[in-house]
Scaffold this active site. Sequence first.
Site, PDB file in Angstrom:
ATOM      1  N   GLY A  33      79.274  26.373 -56.548  1.00  0.00           N
ATOM      2  CA  GLY A  33      78.135  26.802 -55.723  1.00  0.00           C
ATOM      3  C   GLY A  33      78.390  26.450 -54.259  1.00  0.00           C
ATOM      4  O   GLY A  33      78.160  27.269 -53.356  1.00  0.00           O
ATOM      5  N   HIS A  34      78.905  25.226 -54.026  1.00  0.00           N
ATOM      6  CA  HIS A  34      79.204  24.822 -52.646  1.00  0.00           C
ATOM      7  C   HIS A  34      80.325  25.678 -52.058  1.00  0.00           C
ATOM      8  O   HIS A  34      80.288  26.043 -50.886  1.00  0.00           O
ATOM      9  CB  HIS A  34      79.612  23.344 -52.591  1.00  0.00           C
ATOM     10  CG  HIS A  34      78.522  22.402 -53.011  1.00  0.00           C
ATOM     11  ND1 HIS A  34      78.543  21.714 -54.195  1.00  0.00           N
ATOM     12  CD2 HIS A  34      77.379  22.048 -52.386  1.00  0.00           C
ATOM     13  CE1 HIS A  34      77.473  20.950 -54.282  1.00  0.00           C
ATOM     14  NE2 HIS A  34      76.739  21.134 -53.200  1.00  0.00           N
TER      15      HIS A  34
ATOM     16  N   GLN B 184      65.748  10.835 -48.696  1.00  0.00           N
ATOM     17  CA  GLN B 184      65.147  11.927 -49.462  1.00  0.00           C
ATOM     18  C   GLN B 184      65.011  11.601 -50.948  1.00  0.00           C
ATOM     19  O   GLN B 184      64.525  12.417 -51.723  1.00  0.00           O
ATOM     20  CB  GLN B 184      65.923  13.231 -49.274  1.00  0.00           C
ATOM     21  CG  GLN B 184      67.288  13.279 -49.933  1.00  0.00           C
ATOM     22  CD  GLN B 184      68.073  14.509 -49.528  1.00  0.00           C
ATOM     23  OE1 GLN B 184      68.558  14.623 -48.403  1.00  0.00           O
ATOM     24  NE2 GLN B 184      68.201  15.456 -50.423  1.00  0.00           N
TER      25      GLN B 184
ATOM     26  N   SER C 192      74.808  22.777 -60.411  1.00  0.00           N
ATOM     27  CA  SER C 192      74.143  21.691 -59.710  1.00  0.00           C
ATOM     28  C   SER C 192      74.986  20.432 -59.865  1.00  0.00           C
ATOM     29  O   SER C 192      75.619  20.234 -60.917  1.00  0.00           O
ATOM     30  CB  SER C 192      72.762  21.445 -60.328  1.00  0.00           C
ATOM     31  OG  SER C 192      72.281  20.179 -59.950  1.00  0.00           O
ATOM     32  N   SER C 193      74.957  19.595 -58.834  1.00  0.00           N
ATOM     33  CA  SER C 193      75.697  18.331 -58.918  1.00  0.00           C
ATOM     34  C   SER C 193      75.144  17.461 -60.041  1.00  0.00           C
ATOM     35  O   SER C 193      75.825  16.578 -60.551  1.00  0.00           O
ATOM     36  CB  SER C 193      75.586  17.581 -57.593  1.00  0.00           C
ATOM     37  OG  SER C 193      76.045  18.415 -56.559  1.00  0.00           O
TER      38      SER C 193
ATOM     39  N   LYS D 155      69.197  27.850 -54.806  1.00  0.00           N
ATOM     40  CA  LYS D 155      68.741  27.094 -55.979  1.00  0.00           C
ATOM     41  C   LYS D 155      67.638  26.118 -55.581  1.00  0.00           C
ATOM     42  O   LYS D 155      66.684  25.924 -56.307  1.00  0.00           O
ATOM     43  CB  LYS D 155      69.889  26.343 -56.645  1.00  0.00           C
ATOM     44  CG  LYS D 155      69.443  25.799 -57.989  1.00  0.00           C
ATOM     45  CD  LYS D 155      70.523  25.068 -58.688  1.00  0.00           C
ATOM     46  CE  LYS D 155      70.696  23.678 -58.166  1.00  0.00           C
ATOM     47  NZ  LYS D 155      69.546  22.788 -58.456  1.00  0.00           N
ATOM     48  N   ASP D 156      67.786  25.504 -54.388  1.00  0.00           N
ATOM     49  CA  ASP D 156      66.727  24.624 -53.876  1.00  0.00           C
ATOM     50  C   ASP D 156      65.808  25.465 -52.999  1.00  0.00           C
ATOM     51  O   ASP D 156      65.798  25.323 -51.768  1.00  0.00           O
ATOM     52  CB  ASP D 156      67.351  23.472 -53.095  1.00  0.00           C
ATOM     53  CG  ASP D 156      68.138  22.551 -53.999  1.00  0.00           C
ATOM     54  OD1 ASP D 156      67.512  21.770 -54.713  1.00  0.00           O
ATOM     55  OD2 ASP D 156      69.383  22.651 -54.010  1.00  0.00           O
TER      56      ASP D 156
ATOM     57  N   ALA E 168      79.702  15.757 -54.577  1.00  0.00           N
ATOM     58  CA  ALA E 168      79.777  16.186 -55.984  1.00  0.00           C
ATOM     59  C   ALA E 168      79.838  17.718 -55.999  1.00  0.00           C
ATOM     60  O   ALA E 168      79.025  18.389 -56.642  1.00  0.00           O
ATOM     61  CB  ALA E 168      78.604  15.649 -56.789  1.00  0.00           C
TER      62      ALA E 168
HETATM   63  O1  PAF Z   1      70.735  20.135 -50.763  1.00  0.00           O
HETATM   64  C1  PAF Z   1      71.274  19.052 -50.473  1.00  0.00           C
HETATM   65  O2  PAF Z   1      72.367  18.714 -50.946  1.00  0.00           O
HETATM   66  C2  PAF Z   1      70.567  18.083 -49.534  1.00  0.00           C
HETATM   67  O3  PAF Z   1      69.203  18.093 -49.739  1.00  0.00           O
HETATM   68  C3  PAF Z   1      70.899  18.314 -48.058  1.00  0.00           C
HETATM   69  C4  PAF Z   1      70.410  19.664 -47.576  1.00  0.00           C
HETATM   70  C5  PAF Z   1      72.403  18.205 -47.854  1.00  0.00           C
HETATM   71  C6  PAF Z   1      70.235  17.237 -47.196  1.00  0.00           C
HETATM   72  O4  PAF Z   1      70.630  15.961 -47.575  1.00  0.00           O
END
Ligand code: PAF
Length: 288
Positions: free
Chosen positions: A45-46, A70, A194-195, A158-159, A41
Amino acid sequence: MLPEILLAGLKVINTIAALKALLSPIKLAQQKIALVPTMGALHKGHVSLIEIAKHHAEVIICSIFVNPTQFTDPKDLEKYPRPLEHDIEMLRAAGCDFVFMPSVKEMYPLPEEWHIDLGPAEFLLEGEFRKGHYQGVTQIVKKFFDAIQPDAAMFGQKDFQQVLMIRNMVVQFNLDIELISCPIIREEDGLAMSSRNIHLSEADRAHSLVLSKALNFVKENFNSFPIDELLDKAQAIIKEMEGVELDYFTIAHQDTLLPAVDKNEGNLVALVAAKVGQTRLIDNVLLF
Ligand code: PAF
């Protein structure tokens, strides 16, 4: 799943064995490899992570994998956006060399236990609201690091807590990988990309601006008020907004995430998390 094909300069890989075979000559030629791990997604940002990666390495690998371990809420995992064709096109346009898109079975062939000591910050902030989340994040990132052995890996600021947890994991395993925290990319009106923004309704989208507004307030008024007043005012800005349910707004130390008491302690960060409609958003701003 897309087959392992070459798409105008972007190679799609689905297995660790294929990835290793492909990377082996690159490593022999001593070319530097940067990894940009994602859950897809993709947004600007990516793309900015890929741009930064190009300054650190000759070869850029992006992973797209919605990592089940996760997610603390199965519904969140189920509704996580997976616009694969769009993602591939974005990576191709961004000049990424390889995209690694494994299946869940490829990454988790057998049931496995994973638990590492990420330090006390694991249980604060996001760790309190999403129990076990950072164990899952570090589990999959370690698998990617093992499979790829990149020279550098890019993560979005952001994270913020995620970057800290991965940094702690890298220290714990003594990995020789440079972690690069990349600046937050925002929409023109301030919303951090953000996605998850895709889930915001029109009303949510308007309400969500209160998060960057509160963070900006703290940044701009950092020298004018003591910490407790800054927090009160920022929290009030958010609580006044309809449709927004605040989880936390804190000013904390960048290395420990423990709440700051005095502004002169230095290296602080303001972090916020809130539910906007049905969507949980996080954001932060560095305070020096
Ligand atoms: O930030 C994310 O998109 C995820 O937490 C990551 C680092 C790809 C791990 O699944």
